[in-house]
Design a protein around this motif. Sequence first.
Motif, PDB file in Angstrom:
ATOM      1  N   ASN A 164       0.806  -1.220   0.000  1.00 47.71           N
ATOM      2  CA  ASN A 164       0.000   0.000   0.000  1.00 47.71           C
ATOM      3  C   ASN A 164       0.844   1.276   0.000  1.00 47.71           C
ATOM      4  O   ASN A 164       0.442   2.306   0.533  1.00 47.71           O
ATOM      5  CB  ASN A 164      -0.948   0.034   1.216  1.00 47.71           C
ATOM      6  CG  ASN A 164      -2.011  -1.019   1.120  1.00 47.71           C
ATOM      7  OD1 ASN A 164      -2.523  -1.265   0.031  1.00 47.71           O
ATOM      8  ND2 ASN A 164      -2.329  -1.647   2.225  1.00 47.71           N
ATOM      9  N   MET A 167      -0.857   4.170  -1.711  1.00 44.72           N
ATOM     10  CA  MET A 167      -1.963   4.665  -0.904  1.00 44.72           C
ATOM     11  C   MET A 167      -1.463   5.549   0.236  1.00 44.72           C
ATOM     12  O   MET A 167      -2.014   6.614   0.517  1.00 44.72           O
ATOM     13  CB  MET A 167      -2.762   3.488  -0.332  1.00 44.72           C
ATOM     14  CG  MET A 167      -3.565   2.703  -1.355  1.00 44.72           C
ATOM     15  SD  MET A 167      -4.633   1.499  -0.533  1.00 44.72           S
ATOM     16  CE  MET A 167      -5.387   0.698  -1.955  1.00 44.72           C
ATOM     17  N   ILE A 171      -2.321   9.493   0.997  1.00 42.31           N
ATOM     18  CA  ILE A 171      -2.876  10.005   2.248  1.00 42.31           C
ATOM     19  C   ILE A 171      -1.989  11.108   2.811  1.00 42.31           C
ATOM     20  O   ILE A 171      -2.463  12.135   3.301  1.00 42.31           O
ATOM     21  CB  ILE A 171      -3.035   8.856   3.257  1.00 42.31           C
ATOM     22  CG1 ILE A 171      -4.092   7.867   2.756  1.00 42.31           C
ATOM     23  CG2 ILE A 171      -3.435   9.389   4.627  1.00 42.31           C
ATOM     24  CD1 ILE A 171      -4.180   6.603   3.575  1.00 42.31           C
ATOM     25  N   ALA A 502     -10.869   7.046   7.287  1.00 45.05           N
ATOM     26  CA  ALA A 502     -11.181   5.607   7.369  1.00 45.05           C
ATOM     27  C   ALA A 502     -12.686   5.378   7.359  1.00 45.05           C
ATOM     28  O   ALA A 502     -13.182   4.450   6.703  1.00 45.05           O
ATOM     29  CB  ALA A 502     -10.560   5.013   8.629  1.00 45.05           C
ATOM     30  N   MET A 505     -14.039   6.092   3.854  1.00 44.18           N
ATOM     31  CA  MET A 505     -13.624   5.008   2.957  1.00 44.18           C
ATOM     32  C   MET A 505     -14.457   3.755   3.196  1.00 44.18           C
ATOM     33  O   MET A 505     -14.856   3.072   2.244  1.00 44.18           O
ATOM     34  CB  MET A 505     -12.136   4.706   3.167  1.00 44.18           C
ATOM     35  CG  MET A 505     -11.557   3.699   2.195  1.00 44.18           C
ATOM     36  SD  MET A 505      -9.773   3.526   2.399  1.00 44.18           S
ATOM     37  CE  MET A 505      -9.472   2.080   1.361  1.00 44.18           C
ATOM     38  N   TYR A 509     -16.823   2.063   0.411  1.00 41.23           N
ATOM     39  CA  TYR A 509     -16.583   0.672   0.002  1.00 41.23           C
ATOM     40  C   TYR A 509     -17.866  -0.145   0.120  1.00 41.23           C
ATOM     41  O   TYR A 509     -18.185  -0.948  -0.759  1.00 41.23           O
ATOM     42  CB  TYR A 509     -15.483   0.050   0.849  1.00 41.23           C
ATOM     43  CG  TYR A 509     -15.255  -1.409   0.528  1.00 41.23           C
ATOM     44  CD1 TYR A 509     -14.643  -1.792  -0.663  1.00 41.23           C
ATOM     45  CD2 TYR A 509     -15.700  -2.404   1.384  1.00 41.23           C
ATOM     46  CE1 TYR A 509     -14.457  -3.128  -0.970  1.00 41.23           C
ATOM     47  CE2 TYR A 509     -15.523  -3.742   1.077  1.00 41.23           C
ATOM     48  CZ  TYR A 509     -14.888  -4.093  -0.099  1.00 41.23           C
ATOM     49  OH  TYR A 509     -14.719  -5.413  -0.420  1.00 41.23           O
ATOM     50  N   ILE A 524      -7.208   2.648   9.635  1.00 38.79           N
ATOM     51  CA  ILE A 524      -5.921   3.156   9.155  1.00 38.79           C
ATOM     52  C   ILE A 524      -5.086   3.518  10.376  1.00 38.79           C
ATOM     53  O   ILE A 524      -5.528   4.304  11.225  1.00 38.79           O
ATOM     54  CB  ILE A 524      -6.096   4.388   8.241  1.00 38.79           C
ATOM     55  CG1 ILE A 524      -7.055   4.067   7.094  1.00 38.79           C
ATOM     56  CG2 ILE A 524      -4.738   4.840   7.692  1.00 38.79           C
ATOM     57  CD1 ILE A 524      -7.372   5.261   6.213  1.00 38.79           C
ATOM     58  N   PHE A 531      -3.149   0.173   6.171  1.00 35.52           N
ATOM     59  CA  PHE A 531      -4.566  -0.181   6.166  1.00 35.52           C
ATOM     60  C   PHE A 531      -4.792  -1.521   6.871  1.00 35.52           C
ATOM     61  O   PHE A 531      -3.988  -2.432   6.747  1.00 35.52           O
ATOM     62  CB  PHE A 531      -5.080  -0.301   4.730  1.00 35.52           C
ATOM     63  CG  PHE A 531      -5.274   1.024   4.060  1.00 35.52           C
ATOM     64  CD1 PHE A 531      -6.547   1.527   3.864  1.00 35.52           C
ATOM     65  CD2 PHE A 531      -4.190   1.774   3.614  1.00 35.52           C
ATOM     66  CE1 PHE A 531      -6.735   2.739   3.243  1.00 35.52           C
ATOM     67  CE2 PHE A 531      -4.372   2.983   2.995  1.00 35.52           C
ATOM     68  CZ  PHE A 531      -5.652   3.479   2.807  1.00 35.52           C
ATOM     69  N   TYR A 533      -8.174  -4.319   7.348  1.00 37.73           N
ATOM     70  CA  TYR A 533      -9.537  -4.638   6.953  1.00 37.73           C
ATOM     71  C   TYR A 533     -10.133  -5.555   8.016  1.00 37.73           C
ATOM     72  O   TYR A 533      -9.626  -6.652   8.259  1.00 37.73           O
ATOM     73  CB  TYR A 533      -9.553  -5.301   5.573  1.00 37.73           C
ATOM     74  CG  TYR A 533      -8.777  -4.506   4.547  1.00 37.73           C
ATOM     75  CD1 TYR A 533      -9.167  -3.215   4.228  1.00 37.73           C
ATOM     76  CD2 TYR A 533      -7.647  -5.037   3.923  1.00 37.73           C
ATOM     77  CE1 TYR A 533      -8.462  -2.469   3.300  1.00 37.73           C
ATOM     78  CE2 TYR A 533      -6.929  -4.298   2.991  1.00 37.73           C
ATOM     79  CZ  TYR A 533      -7.340  -3.007   2.681  1.00 37.73           C
ATOM     80  OH  TYR A 533      -6.644  -2.274   1.769  1.00 37.73           O
ATOM     81  N   VAL A 555      -9.532   0.282  -3.756  1.00 39.15           N
ATOM     82  CA  VAL A 555      -8.751   1.432  -4.233  1.00 39.15           C
ATOM     83  C   VAL A 555      -9.674   2.557  -4.673  1.00 39.15           C
ATOM     84  O   VAL A 555      -9.442   3.734  -4.361  1.00 39.15           O
ATOM     85  CB  VAL A 555      -7.823   1.010  -5.392  1.00 39.15           C
ATOM     86  CG1 VAL A 555      -7.121   2.233  -5.972  1.00 39.15           C
ATOM     87  CG2 VAL A 555      -6.795   0.005  -4.908  1.00 39.15           C
ATOM     88  N   MET A 558     -10.998   4.259  -1.773  1.00 36.48           N
ATOM     89  CA  MET A 558      -9.981   5.129  -1.182  1.00 36.48           C
ATOM     90  C   MET A 558      -9.898   6.444  -1.954  1.00 36.48           C
ATOM     91  O   MET A 558      -9.878   7.529  -1.367  1.00 36.48           O
ATOM     92  CB  MET A 558      -8.621   4.439  -1.191  1.00 36.48           C
ATOM     93  CG  MET A 558      -7.526   5.282  -0.525  1.00 36.48           C
ATOM     94  SD  MET A 558      -5.868   4.884  -1.094  1.00 36.48           S
ATOM     95  CE  MET A 558      -5.898   5.587  -2.735  1.00 36.48           C
ATOM     96  N   LEU A 562     -10.674  10.021  -0.438  1.00 37.62           N
ATOM     97  CA  LEU A 562      -9.670  11.085  -0.459  1.00 37.62           C
ATOM     98  C   LEU A 562     -10.217  12.335  -1.123  1.00 37.62           C
ATOM     99  O   LEU A 562      -9.977  13.464  -0.674  1.00 37.62           O
ATOM    100  CB  LEU A 562      -8.413  10.601  -1.195  1.00 37.62           C
ATOM    101  CG  LEU A 562      -7.553   9.562  -0.452  1.00 37.62           C
ATOM    102  CD1 LEU A 562      -6.507   8.983  -1.386  1.00 37.62           C
ATOM    103  CD2 LEU A 562      -6.894  10.175   0.766  1.00 37.62           C
TER     104      LEU A 562
END
Length: 648
Positions: A164, A167, A171, A502, A505, A509, A524, A531, A533, A555, A558, A562
Motif C-alpha cells: 500500500n 496509498m 494520504i 477511514a 472510505m 466501500y 488506518i 490499512f 480490513y 482502491v 480510497m 480522499l
Amino acid sequence: MIIKKLTLHNFGVYANTNTFEFNSNKPIVLIGGKNGRGKTTVLEAVLLSLYGSNSFSYKESKYSSYSKYLLSYVNESDGTKESYVEMSFVLDGSSKDVITVRRSWSGNKNIAKERILVKKNGVDDGFLTSNWSMYIENILPSALSSFFFFDGEKIAELAADKTNRNMINSIKALLGVTVLENLKNDIRRIISSIGNADSNKLAEELEGLRDKKINAENELFIIDQRIDDLNQKKVEIEKKIEQQHIAFLKKGGDIASKRQDLFTELSDLKSKLYSIDESLVSLAASELPLNLVSGILCSIKEDAEQELESMQLSNSVKTINSFYKEYSANQKRQFPTIQKFIDFINEKEKNNERQVLYCLSDSAYYQIQNLVASRLDDSIKALENTVVSKFKVLERIEDIQNYLSIEIDEAAISKINKKIKSLEAEKETLEAKIEVLIKERVHVNGECIKATSEFNRYVEGYIKELDSNEDNQRTVKYAYLAIKLLDEFQKRVQIDKIQDLAQVMTERYKMLANKGNLISRIEIDPVSLEFKYINSTGAEVQKEKLSAGEKQLMVIAMLWALAICSKKKLPVIIDTPLSRLDNEHRLSLINTYFPNVSEQTIILSTDSEVDDKYYKLMSNNVGDTFTLIYDDDKQQSTIKTGYYFSGE
C-alpha cells in the motif's frame, strides 16, 4: 470546478482543431474510442492545461525534460508545427465567471518554449497569467490531482500493491504530511552542516545515532522497494499466466482435459435417450392414440349419458305402475286422479324412449367419462414433456459430439501446459521471496523504531547540554526542538484526520460492494498509515483474501474518500475504468460510483467496456457523449458527437 470546453490543436493524434463542449447538467460525460484513438490524450491534455510541467502525467513519463515532453505531442499534419491545449471551466455550477487557460508551443525547434495565456470571461487576465501556478494550486493542488484524474490500469496497479505504498503517499499528500517531512529534512540538513563543523563529542555521538537511524530507515526503504519490485514482477507473471490460459482454451485445452468426462456424459445421455424412447413406446401403447378419435369418444360419452337417463326413467315408470296396481288391488277401487298422473308419466316415458346403441355398464361409462375428462389431456402433456426432454438430450449429445470431433493439437497444448507450470513455479518462487522479505521487514522495522527511539532520547539529553548562547549551538538546539515538535504535530494531524478518512472510505466501500462481504470496517493506523480490513467479528482480514475485483473496489473507495475529505468540488476523469473488472464490480461502478462521485464525471471508455448493455444502465445519468473517429490513412482522430450506442 466544472469543465465547459476542451480544445486540442495539433495535439497528439488530434490534427487541426478539435473541441469538446460540455453543456449538459447530467453528471456523466461519456467519451468513447478504441485503444490508440486518443482517449488517454484527452486526460493528458487536461492535466497539461492545468499544471504544465507540474503535471503528474509528465513526471511519470519517459521524457527527461519538459521540452521533449511537449515536442512529443506536436502533430505536424498541417505543416505549421504549432500546438496548443485550451480548457475553459467555471468554479461551480452557479458561477458566471468562465476561466480559460491555454498552453501553446511550437515544434519548429529542438527546444519547445511554452506560452501560457489565461482569460476571464473572454478577456486577457494578466494577473492570472502571471500567477497561474499559485492560482491552480489553491483550487486543486497538483499533489491531490491523482485523486480526481486517473486510469483503470493504475487502479489495478494500486490494488496489486501489497505494501500500500502508493496509498500511504496519497494520504500523506491529502494530510499535508509531505510538506512537514520536507521541512524536517531541510532542518536536518541545517543541523548536519552545523554539526560537521562542531567538534563537540556529544554532537558527534548524536550524529552517529542520527546516521544509525537514517541507515535503518534507508534499509527499510530498500526492503520496501524490493517488495514493490517483486510484487510488480508477480503481477507481470500473473498476466502471462492469464494469457497462456487464454491460449490453452483457444487450442481446445479445456476439451482435452474434459474429454473423459464428456465420454462418460455422452454414455449417460444415450442411456437416458433409450429410457425416453421406451417411455414414448409406453405412451403409444396406452390411451394416447385415442386422442386421434377424441371427437368420437366425446360423442359416445354424450349418447351413453342420454341412454342412461332414458333407461333410468323407463325403470322408474315400470316401478311406479307396479306399485299403483298393487295399491289399487289392495283398495279394491280405482283412483282417477292418480290414474291421470300414471298416464302422464307413461306418455312422458314413451316420448323420451331412445334406441339403445351402447348399453354401457356403470363401470364402462365411468371409464369413458374419465378418459374424456382428463386422461386424454394427461397423455398429451406427458407426450409433450417427454418429447421436450428428448430434444434437450439430443441437443446436448450433438454439442458433446461436436466438442469431441474438434481436432486438438496435443503437442501445442502440452507446450502451453509446460509454460503455465513454469510460470506458476516462477510465481511461487517470487511469493516465497516476498514472504522472506516481509519477515525481514518486521525485523528491520523493529531496528528502525529502536534507532529512532534511541536517537530521540539522546536528542533530549543533548538539548539539555546545549545551554551555550553561541549561534550554532542555539540553532542546533532549536532545530532539534523544531523536529521534535514537527514529529508530534504530524502525529496529531494524522490522528485527528485519519479516522474521518477511514470512516468515509468504509462507507464508500460498502456502497460499492453492495452485498454481504468480508469487510465490516476499514482502519488506518494513525502513525504508519497502514490499512487494516476488519470483518464483522472484529478479526483482521488479510488483503490476500480479497478477490482482484474487491481490491480494485477498495482502491476506488480510497480515491473517492480522499476526494471527499479534500473538500474539493472538482470533476473526475477516468480513463479505461472497467477494463480489469468483472461484470458484478462493473455494475457497482456504473450504478453507484459514476453518478455520485462528482458533479461532472468524464469517462474515457472503449466500446467493449461501456457496451450497449452498460450504456442503457447508465443512460439516465449520461449527458454529453462523444466518439473518437480514427482515420487509418491519415493516422489522426476527430471528434463526433454521440456515443456508439446512443443512436445520435
